[in-house]
Structures are given as C-alpha cells and as structure tokens.
Write an enzyme that holds these catalytic residues in place. Structure first.
Site, mmCIF file in Angstrom:
data_model
loop_
_atom_site.group_PDB
_atom_site.id
_atom_site.type_symbol
_atom_site.label_atom_id
_atom_site.label_comp_id
_atom_site.label_asym_id
_atom_site.label_seq_id
_atom_site.Cartn_x
_atom_site.Cartn_y
_atom_site.Cartn_z
ATOM 1 N N TYR A 143 1.312 -0.100 4.635
ATOM 2 C CA TYR A 143 0.384 0.595 3.616
ATOM 3 C C TYR A 143 -0.950 0.342 3.504
ATOM 4 O O TYR A 143 -1.928 0.992 3.294
ATOM 5 C CB TYR A 143 0.891 0.325 2.173
ATOM 6 C CG TYR A 143 2.220 1.114 1.749
ATOM 7 C CD1 TYR A 143 3.427 0.980 2.437
ATOM 8 C CD2 TYR A 143 2.124 1.882 0.688
ATOM 9 C CE1 TYR A 143 4.496 1.864 2.026
ATOM 10 C CE2 TYR A 143 3.171 2.580 0.293
ATOM 11 C CZ TYR A 143 4.372 2.716 1.100
ATOM 12 O OH TYR A 143 5.563 3.340 0.672
ATOM 13 N N LYS A 192 13.136 -6.389 10.321
ATOM 14 C CA LYS A 192 13.601 -5.767 11.656
ATOM 15 C C LYS A 192 13.043 -6.931 12.806
ATOM 16 O O LYS A 192 12.359 -6.507 13.621
ATOM 17 C CB LYS A 192 12.956 -4.628 11.858
ATOM 18 C CG LYS A 192 13.275 -3.592 12.931
ATOM 19 C CD LYS A 192 14.580 -2.989 12.922
ATOM 20 C CE LYS A 192 15.193 -2.283 14.125
ATOM 21 N NZ LYS A 192 16.469 -1.901 13.955
ATOM 22 N N ASP A 224 18.235 -1.589 9.194
ATOM 23 C CA ASP A 224 19.200 -0.620 9.360
ATOM 24 C C ASP A 224 20.573 -0.924 8.907
ATOM 25 O O ASP A 224 21.038 -0.038 8.053
ATOM 26 C CB ASP A 224 19.080 -0.020 10.730
ATOM 27 C CG ASP A 224 19.378 -1.037 11.987
ATOM 28 O OD1 ASP A 224 19.152 -2.240 11.365
ATOM 29 O OD2 ASP A 224 19.624 -0.971 13.075
ATOM 30 N N ASP A 248 10.042 -0.059 -0.084
ATOM 31 C CA ASP A 248 9.914 1.428 -0.644
ATOM 32 C C ASP A 248 11.144 2.398 -0.272
ATOM 33 O O ASP A 248 11.493 2.928 -1.533
ATOM 34 C CB ASP A 248 8.577 2.186 -0.074
ATOM 35 C CG ASP A 248 8.491 3.513 -0.622
ATOM 36 O OD1 ASP A 248 8.389 3.489 -1.604
ATOM 37 O OD2 ASP A 248 8.289 4.458 0.304
ATOM 38 N N ASP A 252 14.644 3.117 -3.204
ATOM 39 C CA ASP A 252 14.925 4.454 -3.719
ATOM 40 C C ASP A 252 16.518 4.725 -3.200
ATOM 41 O O ASP A 252 17.079 5.068 -4.059
ATOM 42 C CB ASP A 252 14.391 5.678 -2.754
ATOM 43 C CG ASP A 252 13.073 6.205 -3.246
ATOM 44 O OD1 ASP A 252 12.352 5.359 -4.183
ATOM 45 O OD2 ASP A 252 12.761 7.340 -3.272
#
Ligand code: IPM
Ligand code: MN
Length: 364
Positions: A143, A192, A224, A248, A252
C-alpha cells in the site's frame, strides 16, 4: 472529577453520517453511566472533503484528529468519486490518515453469534462458534511502497513495491502477541515466505520475538493455505497476524464467516492508547439517507474505543452484551433480517441497543 476525552468524529460519505450519529448517541449514554465526559469534534474525510475542501484529507481534519484522544470514522467513498485521479479519491484520504496518525495496528474481530448462524452462506457446523481476530499491519507493505508507471520497449509498465522494515514487523507482531495473550493464547502468523523476501524477514522477526511470549502458542501459515483453511475449518483460528495486503483480503474473507459485514467493527491503533475506530463495511451508497443502514458495526467500534483507548472495559462489555441481546431477541436491520418485512431502521436498532445497555448497567 470526571475525566474528559476528546473524540474526533469523521462521518464521511454514504451511510457514514447515519451510522456514526447512532454510535455518538451510544457514547453520550455512556457519559451518563460512567464518570467520564466526551467532547465531540466533527471534521471531513473522503468524498465530502473532496467536494468541500478540494482534498480527501484536509489539514483541519489532521489537526483535530491529532489533538484528540480517539477518532470515530463512518465510511468513505461512492460512485461520484470513482473515476477521479488518485489524489482526489476518498480512499487516498483514508490511507493518508492511517499513515499520518501512525495507525499501524488494525484489529478486525470476526465473531459468529449463535442467533446469526442462519445468515451465513456456510454450513452451521462450520461457522457456529467462530470467534477470531485478524490483526492487519496497516501502514506498510504494498500500500505504501513506491509506485511506478512507465513505458519500456514492450509497452506500459506498472509496479508497486512491497517493503517492510524490521521495526514495522516487530511492533505489529508484539501487538499481536499481546492481543493473543488476552484471548485464547493462540497466534497464527500469515506470510508467503516460500516466495517473498519481505515474508522471510517477517517470519524471522516473529521467530525472534516469540520466546518472549512462551504462553502463546505460535504457528506460521502461508497465506494461500490460510485462505483455504479459513473456509474449511475456521474454528482452528483465534488471533491471526499478517501484513497489510494479506490482511485486507483475509479480513474480508473472515467477515463472511459471520455472514454479515454490517456487524463487524475495527480498531486502528497507534503506539500508546490513540486509535481510530470504524466499521469494516463501506459507505453503501445504494442505501444512504434511507434510514435503513445497520449501525451495529459502528456502535461496536465505539465499544472497541471504550476498551482500547479509554480503558472503560465495563462500558465496552455492556455495549457488546446489549448488541448480542438485541440480536438474540430477533430485532434486525434489513441486511441481517430473515424476514425483511419486520426489519427495523437505523435509529430503532440503536434505540434497542441503548435500552439493553442501560439495563446491563442496572444489573451490574
Ligand atoms: C479496508 C478498505 C481499504 C483498504 C480501502 C478502502 C483503501 O478496503 O479498510 O479494508 O484496502 O485498506
Ligand atoms: Mn478491505
């Protein structure tokens, strides 16, 4: 002498003003029940600020926020500003205020109340009892890394830099261990590390800090696999900590385990007690101004403010208990109602929560 706290209110766009108004009402009731006084100062952020001030994050807003003890935010954004250039987008104001106020620790709880199980799109046995906390790093990573746009021999090129300093990882990871300690002492760090260098540094820092929290059980998980496990068996998770972009997306996803993003609060914390509190949902322009928006997430965000910034644990508990009771009694706004015809509006939902909260105080 009662203590006085200043709260900057940023109603924002869409349903933001309606839902923050209800949270402010709840906070005013808390004043009457606790030995505390709140001073509310209003300012603009997002689309309304673009229209009025020509920028999504006016200087006046930052000044007010900086001199206050906490910030209550509604929501920003809407179709009106969707095609604006980056510096004139509501989201830019939100990212700016996070960075400027040093709000690096984003706490996003996702919980399933027994009475809400029917609202979820997942099976009852999967979601019943889900209670987890996603802790998202909020001022670093993709970001805020350098963005580039240029052309080379093959055409247009764009890049976003994923960058983390050790200190940025360390402070969010410490926060996460502290939070996990107060919950069920189980922390999952998501990265990751099989691909990204920033994730390998992340994991190294987590490993270095972990021995300081021997009472917290730590697990590393690849993002993942975490996304998959969240849907397969979410009850294996309690506290999850991860970098900005992964957080983020995973927050959600986690919100949908509860079936209703309209219920979920969040806290964005700086060092010390300062924090910005906002619902996880957006500005919902389609229902703005109709008096039907669900104020629960913003009211629960105010409860998080009482807990994390003001240390008013009893008031925070009372609001949370009140929300559970009201939902249990079948009172619902349209977004979570099984029978839409019986849904109540924004103000009535808040009225019910306030009444239940007052009763909690009488009992206590
Ligand atoms: C959120 C939102 C924001 C984000 C957007 C609106 C910039 O999706 O708070 O999760 O990506 O952080
Ligand atoms: Mn998001």
């Amino acid at each position: 002498m009662s203590q006085t706290f200043t709260i900057t209110v940023l109603p924002g766009d869409g349903i933001g003003p309606e839902v923050t108004e209800q949270a402010v009402r709840v906070l005013k009731e808390v004043e009457a029940l606790e030995d505390v006084a709140f001073q509310f100062e209003y300012a603009r952020l997002g689309g309304c600020a673009i229209d009025e001030d020509g920028t999504p994050l006016p200087e006046d807003t930052l000044v007010k926020a900086r001199r206050s003890d906490a910030v209550l935010l509604g929501a920003v954004g809407g179709p009106k500003w969707d095609n604006n250039p980056a510096h004139l987008r509501p989201e830019t104001g939100l990212l700016g205020i996070r960075k400027e106020l040093g709000l690096y620790a984003n706490l996003r709880p996702a919980f399933m109340l027994d009475c809400m199980v029917g609202v979820s799109s997942l099976k009852e046995e999967v979601v019943k009892g889900v209670d987890l906390m996603v802790i998202r790093e909020l001022t670093g990573g993709l970001y805020f890394g350098e963005k580039k746009r240029y052309e080379d021999a093959q055409g247009e090129v764009a890049s976003d830099e994923m960058i983390y300093h050790e200190y940025e990882i360390e402070r969010i990871v410490r926060r996460a261990f502290e939070v996990a300690r107060l919950r069920s002492k189980q922390l999952t760090s998501v990265d990751k590390a099989n691909v990204l260098e920033s994730s390998r540094l992340w994991r190294k820092v987590v490993e270095r800090i972990a021995p300081e929290y021997p009472d917290v059980e730590l697990r590393h998980q690849l993002v993942d696999s975490c996304a998959m496990e969240l849907i397969r068996y979410p009850k294996q998770f309690d506290t999850v900590v991860t970098e900005n972009m992964f957080g983020d997306i995973l927050s959600d996803e986690a919100s949908m385990l509860t079936g209703s993003i309209g219920m979920l609060p969040s806290a964005s914390l700086a060092d010390g007690n300062f924090g910005l509190y906002e619902p996880v949902h957006g500005s919902a322009p389609d229902i703005a101004g109709k008096g039907v928006a669900n104020p629960t997430a913003t009211i629960l965000s105010a409860a998080m403010m009482l807990r994390y910034t003001f240390g008013l644990e009893k008031a925070a508990d009372a609001i949370e208990t009140a929300v559970h009771q009201v939902l249990n009694s079948g009172v619902r706004t349209g977004d979570i109602a099984e029978n839409k015809a019986e849904a109540v509006g924004t103000v009535e939902m808040a009225d019910r929560i306030i009444a239940a909260m007052k009763e909690e105080y009488v009992k206590a």
